[in-house]
Write a protein that holds these residues in place. Structure first.
Motif, PDB file in Angstrom:
ATOM      1  N   ASP A 160      -9.248  -8.080 -12.512  1.00  0.00           N
ATOM      2  CA  ASP A 160      -9.562  -6.839 -13.392  1.00  0.00           C
ATOM      3  C   ASP A 160     -10.269  -5.966 -12.593  1.00  0.00           C
ATOM      4  N   MET A 161      -9.481  -5.599 -11.652  1.00  0.00           N
ATOM      5  CA  MET A 161      -9.991  -4.553 -10.564  1.00  0.00           C
ATOM      6  C   MET A 161      -8.846  -3.444 -10.274  1.00  0.00           C
ATOM      7  N   ASP A 162      -9.273  -2.298 -10.484  1.00  0.00           N
ATOM      8  CA  ASP A 162      -8.463  -1.029 -10.270  1.00  0.00           C
ATOM      9  C   ASP A 162      -7.046  -1.091 -11.014  1.00  0.00           C
ATOM     10  N   LEU A 163      -7.096  -1.554 -12.322  1.00  0.00           N
ATOM     11  CA  LEU A 163      -5.877  -1.725 -12.959  1.00  0.00           C
ATOM     12  C   LEU A 163      -5.951  -0.533 -14.027  1.00  0.00           C
ATOM     13  N   MET A 203     -19.741  -8.934   9.901  1.00  0.00           N
ATOM     14  CA  MET A 203     -18.769  -9.312   8.602  1.00  0.00           C
ATOM     15  C   MET A 203     -17.362  -9.405   8.875  1.00  0.00           C
ATOM     16  N   ILE A 204     -16.814 -10.724   8.434  1.00  0.00           N
ATOM     17  CA  ILE A 204     -15.279 -10.906   8.598  1.00  0.00           C
ATOM     18  C   ILE A 204     -14.993 -10.539   7.070  1.00  0.00           C
ATOM     19  N   MET A 205     -14.005  -9.312   7.153  1.00  0.00           N
ATOM     20  CA  MET A 205     -13.699  -8.801   5.874  1.00  0.00           C
ATOM     21  C   MET A 205     -12.182  -9.177   5.300  1.00  0.00           C
ATOM     22  N   LEU A 206     -12.348  -9.790   4.299  1.00  0.00           N
ATOM     23  CA  LEU A 206     -10.896 -10.138   3.572  1.00  0.00           C
ATOM     24  C   LEU A 206     -10.346  -8.690   3.059  1.00  0.00           C
ATOM     25  N   ASP A 207      -8.903  -8.101   3.929  1.00  0.00           N
ATOM     26  CA  ASP A 207      -8.733  -6.700   3.644  1.00  0.00           C
ATOM     27  C   ASP A 207      -7.356  -6.825   2.868  1.00  0.00           C
ATOM     28  N   PHE A 208      -7.300  -7.612   1.700  1.00  0.00           N
ATOM     29  CA  PHE A 208      -6.024  -7.791   0.781  1.00  0.00           C
ATOM     30  C   PHE A 208      -6.713  -7.052  -0.248  1.00  0.00           C
ATOM     31  N   PRO A 209      -5.917  -5.879  -0.642  1.00  0.00           N
ATOM     32  CA  PRO A 209      -6.369  -5.056  -1.862  1.00  0.00           C
ATOM     33  C   PRO A 209      -6.347  -5.621  -3.156  1.00  0.00           C
ATOM     34  N   PRO A 210      -7.540  -5.376  -3.836  1.00  0.00           N
ATOM     35  CA  PRO A 210      -8.550  -4.358  -3.787  1.00  0.00           C
ATOM     36  C   PRO A 210      -9.901  -5.065  -2.973  1.00  0.00           C
ATOM     37  N   SER A 211      -9.776  -6.050  -2.241  1.00  0.00           N
ATOM     38  CA  SER A 211     -10.964  -6.700  -1.789  1.00  0.00           C
ATOM     39  C   SER A 211     -11.916  -5.978  -0.723  1.00  0.00           C
TER      40      SER A 211
END
Length: 307
Positions: A160-163, A203-211
């Motif tokens: 439930d992010m950015d819906l 940091m290793i960033m998970l860059d899969f929207p909207p992470s």
């Protein structure tokens, strides 16, 4: 509604719409014919009749490139999919008169959630409703919302992010982020970690929207600007880089085996901070109620994923 408009609507057939949707999805008349098990001429004539009745061109026919949708075709594709799905629901309901559910159900699943829930949902739902053909598509929150509104899937399981308000959602379960570290990381000996303590570490960033947006905002709330050394859209790539000691990561999903693809150990630590949990929700278009199949799948998710 004008008499002429009503006459056009009455003349439209589900068969014509099915030809149009199949041609749009496959990209060629030949492919649509094979999908629907009819002749290519039947698809071509049916699509031409549909265009004539509506008075607009729906597809551009290019011999070398196949079919592409016109602006009118792009407007029609979503309601056409919805109408065909509702017609299938009506046929199914009339056939079994309240008995066993049947037909095809396509669900969407957020890409990083999928490996944790889809195998068990496919097996358990097939056991509960053997006459329903369950299939799935994967994507980001943006992808899945678009697929819901376009009719490419009936229901989606996602964060439930950015819906947007165009989709209805109901919470299935709550989950919270954790810190992922290599055993040799300076913070690995702590039993829990505060977000502010991550400020001086890569940091290793998970860059899969909207992470990326979600984790960056979470860190910012605690005065931390992440030092992102590497980014990846791949969940397992992030875990492998962390296991190699390239930095920490913040993740929500947690595999039961705490090793990377290379077999290197990983350390999971909870956050000290009071972080609002993230809801995993089921979503469908706000403008249309879920079909019986979709509602049964939603109920099944509640039963299986919260048990």
């Amino acid at each position: 509604m004008r008499v002429e408009d009503a006459r056009v609507i009455e003349e439209l057939s589900l068969r014509q719409l099915s030809y149009f949707v199949a041609a749009a999805e496959v990209g060629t008349m030949t492919g649509a014919a094979a999908t629907l098990h009819v002749s290519q001429s039947a698809v071509s004539l049916g699509l031409a009749d549909l265009e004539r009745q509506l008075g607009v061109q729906l597809v551009l026919r290019q011999r070398s490139k196949g079919l592409t949708l016109t602006a009118a075709g792009q407007e029609l594709i979503s309601p056409a999919r919805t109408l065909l799905r509702l017609a299938e629901e009506l046929r199914s309901g009339a056939h079994d008169l309240g008995g066993a559910l049947r037909g095809r159900l396509v669900m969407g699943c957020f890409q990083t959630i999928g490996p944790f829930v889809m195998p068990t949902l496919l097996d358990s739902f097939a056991h509960a409703h053997p006459e329903v053909e369950l299939d799935f598509v994967e994507g980001s929150v943006v992808d899945l919302e678009a697929m819901l509104l376009d009719g490419q899937c009936e229901v989606a399981l996602l964060y439930d992010m950015d819906l947007s308000p165009t989709v209805h959602r109901e919470t299935v379960y709550l989950t919270s982020p954790h810190v992922l570290l290599a055993p040799t990381h300076p913070l690995a000996d702590r039993s829990s970690i505060a977000l502010r303590d991550l400020a001086d570490h890569d940091m290793i960033m998970l860059d899969f929207p909207p992470s990326r947006h979600h984790f960056s905002a979470l860190l910012a709330e605690h005065g931390v600007t992440p030092r992102v050394r590497h980014s990846s859209v791949n969940f397992e790539m992030v875990r492998s880089l962390v296991a190699r000691g390239h930095g920490f990561s913040l993740l929500i999903q947690r595999p039961t085996v705490e090793v990377s693809y290379e077999g290197r150990p990983l350390v999971v630590r909870p956050l000290v901070d009071d972080v609002e949990p993230t809801a995993v929700v089921l979503a469908w278009p706000s403008t249309a109620p879920p079909t019986r199949r979709a509602r049964a799948f939603a109920d099944h998710c509640h039963a299986v994923l919260t048990s």
